[in-house]
Design a protein around this motif. Structure first.
Motif, PDB file in Angstrom:
ATOM      1  N   ASN A 213       0.818  -1.221   0.000  1.00  0.00           N
ATOM      2  CA  ASN A 213       0.000   0.000   0.000  1.00  0.00           C
ATOM      3  C   ASN A 213       0.850   1.268   0.000  1.00  0.00           C
ATOM      4  N   SER A 214       1.906   1.229  -0.788  1.00  0.00           N
ATOM      5  CA  SER A 214       2.806   2.363  -0.993  1.00  0.00           C
ATOM      6  C   SER A 214       3.526   2.802   0.277  1.00  0.00           C
ATOM      7  N   THR A 215       3.766   1.864   1.180  1.00  0.00           N
ATOM      8  CA  THR A 215       4.574   2.159   2.366  1.00  0.00           C
ATOM      9  C   THR A 215       6.022   1.699   2.181  1.00  0.00           C
ATOM     10  N   VAL A 216       6.269   0.872   1.180  1.00  0.00           N
ATOM     11  CA  VAL A 216       7.617   0.425   0.843  1.00  0.00           C
ATOM     12  C   VAL A 216       7.846   0.790  -0.620  1.00  0.00           C
ATOM     13  N   ASN A 217       8.740   1.754  -0.859  1.00  0.00           N
ATOM     14  CA  ASN A 217       8.852   2.351  -2.186  1.00  0.00           C
ATOM     15  C   ASN A 217      10.301   2.371  -2.665  1.00  0.00           C
ATOM     16  N   PRO A 218      10.754   1.319  -3.342  1.00  0.00           N
ATOM     17  CA  PRO A 218      12.101   1.343  -3.932  1.00  0.00           C
ATOM     18  C   PRO A 218      12.096   2.107  -5.257  1.00  0.00           C
ATOM     19  N   SER A 219      13.255   2.668  -5.597  1.00  0.00           N
ATOM     20  CA  SER A 219      13.371   3.392  -6.864  1.00  0.00           C
ATOM     21  C   SER A 219      14.820   3.365  -7.303  1.00  0.00           C
ATOM     22  N   ILE A 220      15.027   3.691  -8.560  1.00  0.00           N
ATOM     23  CA  ILE A 220      16.379   3.875  -9.069  1.00  0.00           C
ATOM     24  C   ILE A 220      16.348   5.018 -10.078  1.00  0.00           C
ATOM     25  N   ALA A 221      17.281   5.953  -9.895  1.00  0.00           N
ATOM     26  CA  ALA A 221      17.404   7.096 -10.794  1.00  0.00           C
ATOM     27  C   ALA A 221      18.791   7.065 -11.429  1.00  0.00           C
ATOM     28  N   GLY A 222      18.887   7.661 -12.587  1.00  0.00           N
ATOM     29  CA  GLY A 222      20.173   7.693 -13.279  1.00  0.00           C
ATOM     30  C   GLY A 222      20.362   8.974 -14.058  1.00  0.00           C
ATOM     31  N   VAL A 223      21.610   9.389 -14.177  1.00  0.00           N
ATOM     32  CA  VAL A 223      21.989  10.540 -14.988  1.00  0.00           C
ATOM     33  C   VAL A 223      23.130  10.099 -15.889  1.00  0.00           C
ATOM     34  N   VAL A 224      22.992  10.325 -17.185  1.00  0.00           N
ATOM     35  CA  VAL A 224      24.006   9.928 -18.157  1.00  0.00           C
ATOM     36  C   VAL A 224      24.394  11.143 -18.993  1.00  0.00           C
ATOM     37  N   ASP A 225      25.674  11.482 -18.956  1.00  0.00           N
ATOM     38  CA  ASP A 225      26.189  12.521 -19.840  1.00  0.00           C
ATOM     39  C   ASP A 225      26.475  11.867 -21.185  1.00  0.00           C
ATOM     40  N   ALA A 226      25.512  11.995 -22.103  1.00  0.00           N
ATOM     41  CA  ALA A 226      25.632  11.315 -23.395  1.00  0.00           C
ATOM     42  C   ALA A 226      26.763  11.885 -24.229  1.00  0.00           C
ATOM     43  N   THR A 227      27.171  13.104 -23.956  1.00  0.00           N
ATOM     44  CA  THR A 227      28.246  13.728 -24.720  1.00  0.00           C
ATOM     45  C   THR A 227      29.608  13.240 -24.266  1.00  0.00           C
ATOM     46  N   ASN A 228      29.768  13.023 -22.950  1.00  0.00           N
ATOM     47  CA  ASN A 228      31.096  12.754 -22.400  1.00  0.00           C
ATOM     48  C   ASN A 228      31.233  11.403 -21.702  1.00  0.00           C
ATOM     49  N   GLY A 229      30.115  10.697 -21.437  1.00  0.00           N
ATOM     50  CA  GLY A 229      30.193   9.335 -20.937  1.00  0.00           C
ATOM     51  C   GLY A 229      30.156   9.157 -19.433  1.00  0.00           C
ATOM     52  N   ASP A 230      30.017  10.221 -18.632  1.00  0.00           N
ATOM     53  CA  ASP A 230      29.936  10.082 -17.180  1.00  0.00           C
ATOM     54  C   ASP A 230      28.525   9.679 -16.766  1.00  0.00           C
TER      55      ASP A 230
END
Length: 536
Positions: A446-463
């Motif tokens: 009931n939305s009391t346990v909320n895992p997530s994953i976020a990401g940031v990718v520099d497509a120009t430089n690869g970081d």
């Protein structure tokens, strides 16, 4: 009274007072009311990597893997008074940090490096008490609503990287860009914010005016340039303010000058849209060099004993956003454009200064001058509920997947300008810099346990940045947030051992290192973060 006693006293008061719906409400027979809400919060962050910078002795490394880099206590109180004819809001926040062993090492290093020019304790920058917001809301007839006072006005559709969310700067010194709620990082300003409902055109006209009454430090992004825990690598332990102080009174960047803008918010053909204009200050500071080093931005620094100064130049930005539902792919599409003519950037050639040991050089890329280029920031984002994945994983809600593509286009780009991407680092900007961000959010129990994953990718430089997180909800009051902030860097400006002295790797080179891009400045800053909140 010491700070921890204040926090404990507030905690005790909240625990014994009666509560309803995690808030305190007081009402009078005449219909007036006072609502008190807020939280007590404890942050703890642990380094997951060693830091290569020199320690206080200059003969060893700062290191710090496994050390606690943040132990931060926060008390926030929000009071809302409804008097019928107007509503008044005040938001107070009290922050205190324990000087952990790692932070003590950083402060010792700053003192050792800048002993003759030391200004104050770095800890003073990241703790204190502040009346963050205070404003009144007034209804003027059936169509006009005015909000007057210190407040936050949020424009745009983006997170992490911003196109039109430019009215306010962000305090990035204590948690950088990683805090979940960006309103905790945004710097409130004294504004007149008027909204006019125009139903005949199916829209709202918003007028925003900043009279210029805020202190200079309330403007622009607050960066850790004093060598603290979020200083760019390899600058932990080095306080640059004595040689590059802020100038809030520069003729082309005066924080006392008024700022203003408007936003039209409308709905047409099933789509929400906005048209925006803001005349204010560039939120990222630029380095204004001495004339003998490079081309200044207008007036050169008046202090002859500094290399330059940090200023927030005046700019104007034209923007537009569009949001709507795409039935064919069952997704919400978000588009944002922000055009800034003549946006200032730091440029080359590299400036080299005599280093701490014979034959060494301290390189300051970008201090060679300032150039102005028309700039278009664009964002396209998709938000989609993954129904099939939700049934497969048996989530309590359909998982949310969000992806955004940001592009910064220097429209009259000229490679001979040698524009640096990040002041102090040699990597030059491309005509286009493209960054992708993504988020996958799951919900269980009931939305009391909320895992997530976020990401940031520099497509120009690869970081790459990867942020797995878990949010837990316990009843009306307790919230627990944990995350891992993992920086996967392709190129970084590192530190090397030169005869027992740990110095930047380009110290004895003939030019500055030129491979470190924006995300690369976060090298070796991976950490584990725990945040426990009691909200009321």
């Amino acid at each position: 009274m010491s700070w921890y006693r204040v926090v404990l006293a507030a905690a005790g008061l909240l625990l014994v007072l009666p509560t309803a719906d995690a808030a305190y409400r007081f009402s009078t027979p005449g219909g007036k009311s006072l609502l008190l809400t807020g939280y007590l919060r404890q942050h703890m962050a642990v380094n997951l990597e060693d830091h290569p910078e020199a320690d206080a002795s200059g003969m060893g490394r700062l290191d710090g893997k496994g050390d606690i880099s943040m132990m931060r206590s926060t008390f926030r109180l929000e009071a809302k008074a409804d008097l019928g004819w107007a509503q008044f809001v005040t938001i107070y926040r009290f922050d205190r940090e324990q000087e952990t062993g790692f932070l003590d090492d950083i402060n010792d290093t700053i003192n050792a490096n800048n002993a003759p020019l030391r200004l104050n304790n770095w800890m003073d920058d990241v703790e204190g008490d502040q009346m963050r917001e205070w404003y009144g809301v007034f209804d003027i007839g059936p169509r006009v609503r005015a909000t007057l006072g210190k407040q936050q006005v949020v424009w745009g559709e983006t997170d992490f990287f911003r196109g039109m969310d430019i009215i306010h700067g962000f305090d990035l010194r204590w948690r950088s860009f990683l805090e979940t709620e960006n309103e905790e990082l945004r710097k409130p300003l004294i504004l007149a914010n008027v909204e006019i409902d125009i139903p005949e055109l199916d829209g709202i006209l918003q007028l925003v005016y900043r009279p210029g009454w805020d202190k200079g430090k309330a403007l622009g992004n607050g960066l850790d340039i004093r060598g603290g825990r979020w200083a760019t690598q390899p600058n932990k332990g080095i306080d640059f303010l004595p040689l590059l102080p802020y100038n809030y009174d520069h003729p082309g960047a005066d924080t006392d000058d008024p700022n203003y803008g408007f936003r039209w918010i409308g709905h047409a053909w099933g789509w929400d849209y906005s048209l925006n204009y803001w005349r204010g200050l560039n939120n990222d500071p630029i380095g204004n060099p001495q004339a003998f080093l490079g081309t200044p931005f207008g007036a050169a620094p008046s202090n002859p004993f500094v290399l330059g100064e940090l200023i927030f130049p005046k700019v104007e930005t034209f923007g537009a956003t569009v949001t709507g539902y795409l039935e064919g792919v069952d997704s919400v599409l978000r588009v944002e454009l922000a055009f800034t003519p003549n946006k200032p950037y730091n440029a080359g050639p590299d400036v080299g200064l005599a280093g701490p040991v014979p034959g060494s050089t301290i390189w300051v890329p970008g201090l060679g001058g300032v150039v102005e280029r028309d700039t278009l920031i664009s964002m396209v984002g998709i938000d989609k509920q993954l129904k099939g994945l939700g049934r497969l994983l048996n989530t309590s809600q359909f998982p949310l997947f969000s992806v955004q593509v940001f592009d910064t286009w220097l429209m009259d780009f000229d490679g001979d300008d040698h524009i640096v991407e990040t002041f102090g680092f040699g990597a030059e900007r491309h005509e286009h810099t493209t960054i992708l961000t993504g988020l996958l959010q799951l919900n269980y129990d009931n939305s009391t346990v909320n895992p997530s994953i976020a990401g940031v990718v520099d497509a120009t430089n690869g970081d790459v940045v990867i942020i797995p997180a878990l949010d837990l909800v316990y009843g009306d009051h307790w919230r627990i947030h944990t995350d891992l902030d993992l920086f996967l860097i392709k190129n970084q400006r590192n530190v090397k051992n030169f005869g027992g002295f740990y110095l930047p790797e380009d110290t004895f080179a003939t030019r500055a290192e030129d491979d470190t891009h924006l995300i690369g400045t976060f090298a070796n800053n991976s950490q584990f973060n725990l945040r426990v909140t009691y909200q009321f």
